[in-house]
Design an enzyme around this catalytic site. Sequence first.
Site, PDB file in Angstrom:
ATOM      1  N   ALA A   1      44.442  32.550  64.354  1.00 29.69           N
ATOM      2  CA  ALA A   1      45.817  32.255  63.695  1.00 29.69           C
ATOM      3  C   ALA A   1      46.043  30.642  63.619  1.00 29.69           C
ATOM      4  CB  ALA A   1      47.162  32.860  64.671  1.00 29.69           C
TER       5      ALA A   1
ATOM      6  N   SER B   1      35.002  35.342  50.667  1.00 27.88           N
ATOM      7  CA  SER B   1      35.994  35.662  51.764  1.00 27.88           C
ATOM      8  C   SER B   1      37.203  36.362  51.314  1.00 27.88           C
ATOM      9  CB  SER B   1      36.504  34.056  52.124  1.00 27.88           C
ATOM     10  OG  SER B   1      37.542  34.034  53.229  1.00 27.88           O
ATOM     11  N   LEU B   2      38.124  36.612  52.083  1.00 26.49           N
ATOM     12  CA  LEU B   2      39.379  37.384  51.770  1.00 26.49           C
ATOM     13  C   LEU B   2      40.554  36.765  52.110  1.00 26.49           C
ATOM     14  CD1 LEU B   2      38.339  40.633  53.663  1.00 26.49           C
ATOM     15  CD2 LEU B   2      38.443  40.348  51.136  1.00 26.49           C
TER      16      LEU B   2
ATOM     17  N   GLU C   1      40.446  49.959  54.591  1.00 24.33           N
ATOM     18  CA  GLU C   1      39.619  50.142  55.645  1.00 24.33           C
ATOM     19  C   GLU C   1      39.600  49.324  56.633  1.00 24.33           C
ATOM     20  OE1 GLU C   1      35.938  50.144  53.456  1.00 24.33           O
ATOM     21  OE2 GLU C   1      35.813  48.142  53.470  1.00 24.33           O
TER      22      GLU C   1
ATOM     23  N   LYS D   1      39.617  46.058  59.105  1.00 23.78           N
ATOM     24  CA  LYS D   1      38.742  44.799  58.967  1.00 23.78           C
ATOM     25  C   LYS D   1      38.012  44.779  60.319  1.00 23.78           C
ATOM     26  CE  LYS D   1      39.236  39.850  57.418  1.00 23.78           C
ATOM     27  NZ  LYS D   1      38.548  39.309  58.609  1.00 23.78           N
TER      28      LYS D   1
ATOM     29  N   LYS E   1      41.072  47.359  49.085  1.00 23.22           N
ATOM     30  CA  LYS E   1      40.349  46.968  47.981  1.00 23.22           C
ATOM     31  C   LYS E   1      40.593  47.756  46.823  1.00 23.22           C
ATOM     32  CE  LYS E   1      36.643  45.693  51.008  1.00 23.22           C
ATOM     33  NZ  LYS E   1      35.370  46.278  51.574  1.00 23.22           N
TER      34      LYS E   1
ATOM     35  N   LYS F   1      46.510  41.406  58.287  1.00 21.76           N
ATOM     36  CA  LYS F   1      46.102  41.182  59.476  1.00 21.76           C
ATOM     37  C   LYS F   1      47.207  41.696  60.533  1.00 21.76           C
ATOM     38  CE  LYS F   1      42.671  38.039  59.320  1.00 21.76           C
ATOM     39  NZ  LYS F   1      42.741  36.800  60.504  1.00 21.76           N
TER      40      LYS F   1
ATOM     41  N   CYS G   1      46.827  35.003 105.151  1.00 19.82           N
ATOM     42  CA  CYS G   1      45.960  34.433 103.947  1.00 19.82           C
ATOM     43  C   CYS G   1      44.676  34.904 103.615  1.00 19.82           C
ATOM     44  CB  CYS G   1      45.773  32.904 104.311  1.00 19.82           C
ATOM     45  SG  CYS G   1      44.743  31.989 103.409  1.00 19.82           S
TER      46      CYS G   1
ATOM     47  N   CYS H   1      41.580  32.495 104.794  1.00 23.25           N
ATOM     48  CA  CYS H   1      41.477  32.179 106.210  1.00 23.25           C
ATOM     49  C   CYS H   1      42.067  33.116 107.288  1.00 23.25           C
ATOM     50  CB  CYS H   1      41.965  30.624 106.377  1.00 23.25           C
ATOM     51  SG  CYS H   1      43.566  30.365 106.439  1.00 23.25           S
TER      52      CYS H   1
HETATM   53  S1  IVH Z   1      35.140  42.698  52.321  1.00 24.01           S
HETATM   54  C1  IVH Z   1      34.621  40.448  48.849  1.00 24.01           C
HETATM   55  N1  IVH Z   1      35.609  44.475  53.920  1.00 24.01           N
HETATM   56  O1  IVH Z   1      36.080  39.731  56.652  1.00 24.01           O
HETATM   57  C2  IVH Z   1      34.993  40.307  50.087  1.00 24.01           C
HETATM   58  N2  IVH Z   1      35.160  42.244  54.560  1.00 24.01           N
HETATM   59  O2  IVH Z   1      37.710  37.464  56.143  1.00 24.01           O
HETATM   60  C3  IVH Z   1      34.022  40.666  51.045  1.00 24.01           C
HETATM   61  N3  IVH Z   1      35.319  41.983  56.980  1.00 24.01           N
HETATM   62  O3  IVH Z   1      33.610  37.865  55.221  1.00 24.01           O
HETATM   63  C4  IVH Z   1      34.597  41.084  52.312  1.00 24.01           C
HETATM   64  N4  IVH Z   1      35.445  43.998  57.545  1.00 24.01           N
HETATM   65  O4  IVH Z   1      33.083  39.537  56.971  1.00 24.01           O
HETATM   66  C5  IVH Z   1      35.189  43.190  53.559  1.00 24.01           C
HETATM   67  N5  IVH Z   1      35.996  46.030  55.682  1.00 24.01           N
HETATM   68  C6  IVH Z   1      35.821  45.070  55.402  1.00 24.01           C
HETATM   69  C7  IVH Z   1      35.568  43.944  56.396  1.00 24.01           C
HETATM   70  C8  IVH Z   1      35.208  42.815  55.910  1.00 24.01           C
HETATM   71  C9  IVH Z   1      35.496  42.756  57.992  1.00 24.01           C
HETATM   72  C10 IVH Z   1      34.978  40.161  57.233  1.00 24.01           C
HETATM   73  C11 IVH Z   1      33.736  40.152  56.275  1.00 24.01           C
HETATM   74  C12 IVH Z   1      34.518  39.007  55.365  1.00 24.01           C
HETATM   75  C13 IVH Z   1      35.705  38.508  56.049  1.00 24.01           C
HETATM   76  C14 IVH Z   1      36.701  37.908  55.263  1.00 24.01           C
END
Ligand code: IVH
Length: 713
Positions: free
Chosen positions: A47, A95-96, A129, A131, A305, A329, A423, A426
């Site tokens: 966080a 990354s996300l 799905e 994470k 997604k 999150k 205690c 001891c």
């Molecule tokens: S999709 C295009 N799906 O989270 C983005 N990532 O914070 C690719 N992660 O680097 C990631 N579970 O290591 C995706 N169901 C999931 C995930 C996931 C864990 C991780 C992954 C990514 C990170 C980003």
Amino acid sequence: MTAGGVDTPVERLTPVQAARELSCLAVTIAEHDRHYYQEDAPRVSDAEYDALRRRNAAIERRFPELVRPDSPSHRIGAPPAPGFAKVRHARPMLSLDNAFTVDDVREFAARVARFLGLAEDAEIALVAEPKIDGLSASVRYEYGYLVVGATRGDGEEGENVTANLRTVIDIPHELRLGDPPAVFEVRGEVYLSHADFAALNAAQEAEGKPAYANPRNAASGSLRQLDARITASRRLHFFAHGWGEVSDLPGASYWKVLSALRDWGFATNPLGSRCVTLDEALAVYRRVEAERAGLAYDVDGVVYKIDRLDWQERLGIVSRAPRWALAHKFPAEKALTVVERIALQVGRTGTLTPVAVLTPITVGGVVVARATLHNEDEIVRKDVREGDTVIVQRAGDVIPQIVAVVRDKRPANSRPFVFPTHCPECGSIAVREHDPKTGEPEAARRCTAGLVCPAQAVERLRHFASRDAFDIEGLGEKQIAAFWRDGLIEGPVDLFMLEARDGAGRPALAEREGWGPTSAGKLFRAIRARRRIGLDRVIYALGIRHIGQTTARLLARSYGTAEAFFAAMAAAQDHASADYAELLAIGGIGETVAEALLAFFAEPRNAAVVAALREQVDILPVAPPRAGSPLAGRTVVFTGTLAAMTRSEAKSRAEALGAKVAGSVSAKTDYLIAGPGAGTKAERARALGVKVLTEEEWLALLGPAVAVSSAAP
Ligand code: IVH
């Protein structure tokens, strides 16, 4: 987070402040990345880390011209650690973006709809799905055969861990399909189950190696072993959740491709689901959150997604994160675990603190194996018992706490925890004192045998040798801790044996590190010099609770000799005895002090230490107040504030000189000592004709007789 430690709202930053902060953030985030990715040892919570990144992004959004070449937003993760060959990813590993509230998620959906030119309420199918809290990896297949496997690294370039990824059970060496594509890179999350993590840490500890902080770090450490046989022994798992470079796609939606990956031999997460509406997707979030504590692995949120790949294509990527995905999150984590037993820790000063020993569990990414229960009332209040299933949470991301007991899961044979009265270190009596005002027991229970208790030994010995006690020069905490560690001294009596035992069976003091013949000789002399010592110093040195220097002097003066004092302490154990009444009759000794004194002498081991000490040292009597003292037999009252000493010190000095100290002014009062702020007492004294003294006049009256302490001879 800013240089000054306080966040100025981004809209109020001046360009100069913004530039300075971006520079700080670049360094700080790079440092955290290094700890996290290369050392598997994060220094801040996710966080906190996310907050730093968000702040950096917000400042850059407002001041695009200030974006630095080394900005963290250009970089995902840290550069690869040396040791493995590098692999350049054919397509970057992304990354996300994170969301923390349902509103954030709705905003994401609205943004997608706007971008695609759809109506705001258009149905946009999503896959939701879990994470997985692991580390991402990419596995490249050419004509169906696994050819290379890599970690994410900085997103552009990772480490070649092909041999290691081949050991992961969920990653096929060959794709299960008749006509495999020329190129297909599968991406997903490498993780370790809770059970395998616990087993790994147990093995690490058994081998004297450091334990991993959490399953994610353990998975990362395991994947990045230079010896793949070690990786193989760690039982890593993998959930596929995407792809990189591909020559062909087996479907037009994420969901279809995922299903093909499953057919080809990959594991995909069973909790993932295709959702036609946003509300359905949010229901998946709630379901995963509800099931989270019972899952075999760590999840830290849900990823949404956009299902249609043509839409994904159009939405594209902004600063390293796809516009078509979002990580929702979970809030600060709570977890269920079992209290295996309730242990007791004894602090340096003898406080017994109960601690719940838990079946280890990760909470918010950190393994929690113990939680404090604070004190015995807290155990009663929460009714925590051994064998109970409890909800634990990490408060402020640091100290794990037990929130509540899950009553339904309580074993049938469960019994309330009985707090020990002795205690655990001891075996001596441990008591709860009572607040003298309310009569209520205090929260803490304390061991009464500081002098023999190993948990308190060093602290008590330090006190024993300190300046106002035995005043042994050259014997500070450092020396005591070293002597204690090496078994040279266990208790105060051993100090007086040091010289006689020196060199017997172990190296002589003069040969120890940091010592020589001169310093050793000096210490022995200093100890010898204390074989004759005043009773007040001895009483103080025992380290009895509530017995400070002043009270020790008061007791020494009242009883005069060691014989009288120790005999009285034994006899006063009987509350009906004259000795008990006498003890309480000493002005300045209240019930709290009396209780502490008697609890100390009730413990046989303390009595034994005192007896042994008396064989080693000559305890000198302390003279009662001189008959000629100007205060002998007088009654004095203090009021207002005193400058030269505390009220209790003033009181005991007066008593040492034979005065009786009263709380209120009456016709029997001889002197009222009035400091600044004296009120009605001074008026009353004047009305009654009682002599009123200023502090200076009073000090003058005491004269040289104030030197009441027995100096160490
Ligand atoms: S999709 C295009 N799906 O989270 C983005 N990532 O914070 C690719 N992660 O680097 C990631 N579970 O290591 C995706 N169901 C999931 C995930 C996931 C864990 C991780 C992954 C990514 C990170 C980003």
